[in-house]
Write a protein that holds these residues in place. Structure first.
Motif, PDB file in Angstrom:
ATOM      1  N   LEU A  44      24.348   7.974 -43.333  1.00 30.79           N
ATOM      2  CA  LEU A  44      23.134   7.663 -42.571  1.00 30.79           C
ATOM      3  C   LEU A  44      21.918   8.487 -42.982  1.00 30.79           C
ATOM      4  CD1 LEU A  44      24.782   7.317 -39.046  1.00 30.79           C
ATOM      5  CD2 LEU A  44      23.920   5.472 -40.512  1.00 30.79           C
ATOM      6  N   ILE A  45      22.018   9.219 -44.073  1.00 28.04           N
ATOM      7  CA  ILE A  45      20.912  10.088 -44.484  1.00 28.04           C
ATOM      8  C   ILE A  45      19.647   9.283 -44.794  1.00 28.04           C
ATOM      9  CG2 ILE A  45      21.555  10.169 -46.932  1.00 28.04           C
ATOM     10  CD1 ILE A  45      20.119  13.095 -44.813  1.00 28.04           C
TER      11      ILE A  45
ATOM     12  N   VAL B 108      18.806   4.141 -33.817  1.00 32.22           N
ATOM     13  CA  VAL B 108      17.613   3.436 -34.309  1.00 32.22           C
ATOM     14  C   VAL B 108      17.958   2.316 -35.277  1.00 32.22           C
ATOM     15  CG1 VAL B 108      16.095   5.426 -33.960  1.00 32.22           C
ATOM     16  CG2 VAL B 108      17.102   5.036 -36.224  1.00 32.22           C
ATOM     17  N   GLY B 109      19.168   2.319 -35.805  1.00 32.95           N
ATOM     18  CA  GLY B 109      19.610   1.264 -36.698  1.00 32.95           C
ATOM     19  C   GLY B 109      18.979   1.358 -38.081  1.00 32.95           C
ATOM     20  N   PRO B 110      19.314   0.400 -38.938  1.00 34.44           N
ATOM     21  CA  PRO B 110      18.863   0.468 -40.332  1.00 34.44           C
ATOM     22  C   PRO B 110      17.351   0.324 -40.511  1.00 34.44           C
ATOM     23  CG  PRO B 110      20.107  -1.553 -39.915  1.00 34.44           C
ATOM     24  CD  PRO B 110      20.220  -0.714 -38.682  1.00 34.44           C
ATOM     25  N   LEU B 111      16.657  -0.226 -39.530  1.00 27.46           N
ATOM     26  CA  LEU B 111      15.201  -0.377 -39.641  1.00 27.46           C
ATOM     27  C   LEU B 111      14.435   0.768 -38.989  1.00 27.46           C
ATOM     28  CD1 LEU B 111      14.902  -4.207 -38.949  1.00 27.46           C
ATOM     29  CD2 LEU B 111      15.030  -3.023 -41.151  1.00 27.46           C
TER      30      LEU B 111
ATOM     31  N   GLY C  17      14.919   0.093 -34.726  1.00 29.03           N
ATOM     32  CA  GLY C  17      13.629   0.100 -35.401  1.00 29.03           C
ATOM     33  C   GLY C  17      12.686   1.182 -34.920  1.00 29.03           C
ATOM     34  N   ASP C  18      13.047   1.886 -33.846  1.00 32.47           N
ATOM     35  CA  ASP C  18      12.204   2.979 -33.336  1.00 32.47           C
ATOM     36  C   ASP C  18      12.089   4.110 -34.345  1.00 32.47           C
ATOM     37  OD1 ASP C  18      11.458   2.011 -30.847  1.00 32.47           O
ATOM     38  OD2 ASP C  18      12.947   3.165 -29.718  1.00 32.47           O
ATOM     39  N   THR C  19      11.019   4.875 -34.213  1.00 29.22           N
ATOM     40  CA  THR C  19      10.889   6.171 -34.874  1.00 29.22           C
ATOM     41  C   THR C  19      11.086   7.212 -33.785  1.00 29.22           C
ATOM     42  OG1 THR C  19       9.338   5.358 -36.536  1.00 29.22           O
ATOM     43  CG2 THR C  19       9.343   7.733 -36.120  1.00 29.22           C
ATOM     44  N   ILE C  20      12.044   8.092 -33.981  1.00 29.41           N
ATOM     45  CA  ILE C  20      12.376   9.122 -32.999  1.00 29.41           C
ATOM     46  C   ILE C  20      12.369  10.476 -33.696  1.00 29.41           C
ATOM     47  CG2 ILE C  20      14.061   9.934 -31.287  1.00 29.41           C
ATOM     48  CD1 ILE C  20      13.109   7.157 -30.595  1.00 29.41           C
ATOM     49  N   VAL C  21      11.905  11.501 -32.988  1.00 26.30           N
ATOM     50  CA  VAL C  21      11.847  12.859 -33.520  1.00 26.30           C
ATOM     51  C   VAL C  21      12.997  13.688 -32.965  1.00 26.30           C
ATOM     52  CG1 VAL C  21      10.493  15.006 -33.510  1.00 26.30           C
ATOM     53  CG2 VAL C  21       9.343  12.808 -33.863  1.00 26.30           C
TER      54      VAL C  21
END
Length: 187
Positions: free
Chosen positions: A71-72, A43-46, A22-26
Motif C-alpha cells: 500500500l505504499i 481511502v482506497g486506490p484513488l 478517494g479522500d486525502t487524509i493526513v
C-alpha cells in the motif's frame, strides 16, 4: 467490549463510516505506521494519505509496514514536522489523525510539542472539507505532555461552534495519566 480495546482501534472503528474512498487524509504523527496503514486501506486506490513525522526511524518503520502490505503507493511519507503541512498541502482534506506523545519503542525524550501541534491543528482545521474530522489521542503522562494536553484542549474549546463540533473522551477510573481522545468534525 469496545472500552477494553486499544484506543487506536476504537478510533479506527469510529472513522470507518466517515472516510470516503478517494479522500486525502493526513497522518500527522506517523509513529510506527499503524494509522497510516489503516488510512491507506480506508481511502482506497484513488485516495491519498500524507504522513508526517520528525523521526526518520518512524518514517522507515511506516514505509516497511506499508510496503509489506502493498500500500505504499497510496501514502506520501514526509520527514518533517506536522506544523509544516502548508508546505505540502493546499487543497481540502477529509481528515487528520494525531497520536501525541513519543514514538512507542523509540526515544522517549523526543516528544510532540505544544507549539508545533497547535500550528498543525490550526492549519489542518482550515484545510478540512465539510464533514472532515480530526482525531487526537493525547498520551500525556510524560514530561511536557501536560502542557501540550492543556494547549490542545484550549485550542479545541475555542473553535467556532457554528463551524466545528469538538468532544473529549477520557477514562474516569484509571490511575496515573490515562490517554485522552479528542474528536473534531467540521460542520
Amino acid at each position: 467490549m469496545f472500552l477494553n480495546t486499544k484506543l487506536t482501534d476504537m478510533i479506527h472503528e469510529i472513522l470507518i463510516p466517515i472516510i470516503k474512498p478517494g479522500d486525502t487524509i493526513v497522518d500527522a504523527t506517523v509513529g510506527n505506521g499503524f494509522d497510516s496503514l489503516f488510512l491507506a486501506k480506508a481511502v482506497g486506490p484513488l485516495g491519498k494519505v500524507i504522513g508526517f513525522d520528525i523521526q526518520e526511524q518512524a518514517i522507515d518503520h511506516a514505509r516497511q509496514r506499508l510496503e509489506s502490505e502493498g500500500l505504499i503507493d497510496r501514502v506520501n511519507l514526509i520527514h518533517d514536522s506536522h506544523s509544516n503541512i502548508d508546505k505540502y498541502i493546499s487543497h481540502p482534506i477529509g481528515g487528520a489523525m494525531f497520536n501525541l506523545g513519543y514514538l512507542p519503542g523509540g526515544n522517549e525524550g523526543i516528544i510532540t510539542q505544544a507549539k508545533s501541534t497547535l500550528e498543525a491543528l490550526e492549519k489542518i482545521s482550515c484545510l478540512l472539507s465539510r464533514g472532515g474530522f480530526i482525531t487526537i489521542i493525547s498520551y500525556w503522562g510524560h514530561s511536557g505532555g501536560s502542557e501540550e494536553k492543556e494547549a490542545v484542549e484550549q485550542f479545541l474549546s475555542e473553535l467556532d461552534n457554528k463551524t466545528f463540533i469538538t468532544a473529549k473522551f477520557n477514562f474516569l477510573n484509571r490511575s496515573g495519566s490515562p490517554p485522552i481522545v479528542y474528536l473534531v468534525q467540521k460542520l
